[in-house]
Design a protein around this motif. Structure first.
Motif, PDB file in Angstrom:
ATOM      1  N   TYR A  52       4.692  36.448   8.173  1.00  0.00           N
ATOM      2  CA  TYR A  52       6.324  36.726   8.175  1.00  0.00           C
ATOM      3  C   TYR A  52       6.178  38.004   7.213  1.00  0.00           C
ATOM      4  O   TYR A  52       5.840  38.393   6.601  1.00  0.00           O
ATOM      5  N   ILE A  78       1.705  37.072  18.327  1.00  0.00           N
ATOM      6  CA  ILE A  78       3.521  37.562  17.841  1.00  0.00           C
ATOM      7  C   ILE A  78       3.726  36.542  18.847  1.00  0.00           C
ATOM      8  O   ILE A  78       3.395  36.528  19.439  1.00  0.00           O
ATOM      9  N   HIS A  79       4.288  35.236  18.234  1.00  0.00           N
ATOM     10  CA  HIS A  79       5.287  34.477  18.763  1.00  0.00           C
ATOM     11  C   HIS A  79       6.724  34.670  18.328  1.00  0.00           C
ATOM     12  O   HIS A  79       7.037  35.212  17.230  1.00  0.00           O
ATOM     13  N   GLU A  80       7.429  34.200  19.026  1.00  0.00           N
ATOM     14  CA  GLU A  80       8.730  33.496  19.181  1.00  0.00           C
ATOM     15  C   GLU A  80       9.002  31.939  19.288  1.00  0.00           C
ATOM     16  O   GLU A  80       8.730  31.562  19.978  1.00  0.00           O
ATOM     17  N   ILE A  93       4.700  36.945  22.331  1.00  0.00           N
ATOM     18  CA  ILE A  93       5.517  37.828  23.314  1.00  0.00           C
ATOM     19  C   ILE A  93       5.129  38.925  23.724  1.00  0.00           C
ATOM     20  O   ILE A  93       3.901  39.527  23.169  1.00  0.00           O
ATOM     21  N   LEU A  97       6.388  42.723  20.600  1.00  0.00           N
ATOM     22  CA  LEU A  97       8.457  43.155  19.409  1.00  0.00           C
ATOM     23  C   LEU A  97       9.091  44.509  19.735  1.00  0.00           C
ATOM     24  O   LEU A  97       8.254  45.424  18.643  1.00  0.00           O
ATOM     25  N   LEU A 107      10.530  38.736  10.361  1.00  0.00           N
ATOM     26  CA  LEU A 107       9.748  38.068  10.923  1.00  0.00           C
ATOM     27  C   LEU A 107       9.931  36.820  10.414  1.00  0.00           C
ATOM     28  O   LEU A 107       9.334  36.427   9.276  1.00  0.00           O
ATOM     29  N   TYR A 112      10.526  34.857  14.286  1.00  0.00           N
ATOM     30  CA  TYR A 112       9.894  35.736  15.403  1.00  0.00           C
ATOM     31  C   TYR A 112       8.842  35.809  13.941  1.00  0.00           C
ATOM     32  O   TYR A 112       8.638  35.536  12.970  1.00  0.00           O
ATOM     33  N   HIS A 113       7.395  35.770  14.279  1.00  0.00           N
ATOM     34  CA  HIS A 113       6.265  35.045  13.383  1.00  0.00           C
ATOM     35  C   HIS A 113       5.009  36.062  13.790  1.00  0.00           C
ATOM     36  O   HIS A 113       4.665  36.023  14.868  1.00  0.00           O
TER      37      HIS A 113
END
Length: 175
Positions: A52, A78-80, A93, A97, A107, A112-113
């Motif tokens: 993060y 990168i994920h959501e 993503i 992002l 994040l 988002y992270h």
């Protein structure tokens, strides 16, 4: 103010300063400022982890966080995470992002992270894990993730409720 009062005030200030959580240093990359880079500790044997951070765009053009790399993980994306009909879903993503000019993107757990796959070793509380982020315009930027407790919600430790972790009701089919 007498000498005793000054010493007492100085001691109170010093105690307050020491009690403040340590934070990762601010990293400047082009028009971007990256702060509060951290990760959650992982149990032994865990193969995924989350990272993060906060990215502020002080420029006049958008930039895009495309992904990252690090010796700690085989792959980083990168994920959501978002609720969909009462089910927490996580998805990559695909195109990165976007960080709009004059805006800040955070994040954080539950949103988002950085998703770290194939961890080579557990993330241990107190460690600092170097990762390289890749931005469309700012390029490659190395940051150090300060590893917090397993259920931490913020860089200083925060709420350890575990909300937003990678367990529970998630639809992993789209991964």
């Amino acid at each position: 103010m007498n000498t005793f009062s000054r010493i007492l005030a100085l001691a109170a200030f010093a105690a307050a300063f020491v009690a403040m959580p340590a934070s990762a240093e601010d990293i400047k990359a082009g028009d971007l400022v990256i702060t509060q880079a951290w990760a959650r500790a992982t149990p032994n044997g865990a193969k995924i982890g989350g990272g993060y951070l906060t990215v502020e765009n002080k420029g006049t053009a958008p930039d895009r966080l495309l992904g990252g790399t690090g010796d700690i993980a085989g792959k980083m994306e990168i994920h959501e995470m978002a609720m969909d009909n009462g089910v927490m879903k996580m998805r990559p993503i695909e195109k990165g992002l976007t960080i709009e000019p004059g805006k800040t993107v955070k994040l954080a757990p539950g949103g988002y992270h950085l998703m770290m796959f194939d961890l080579k070793s557990p993330l241990k509380q107190g460690d600092k894990v170097p990762v390289t982020l890749e931005f469309e315009k700012a390029g490659k930027v190395t940051v150090s993730l300060d590893v917090q407790a397993v259920g931490a919600q913020a860089p200083g430790g925060g709420d350890k409720s575990g909300h937003g972790d990678h367990s529970g009701h998630m639809d992993m089919k789209k991964m």
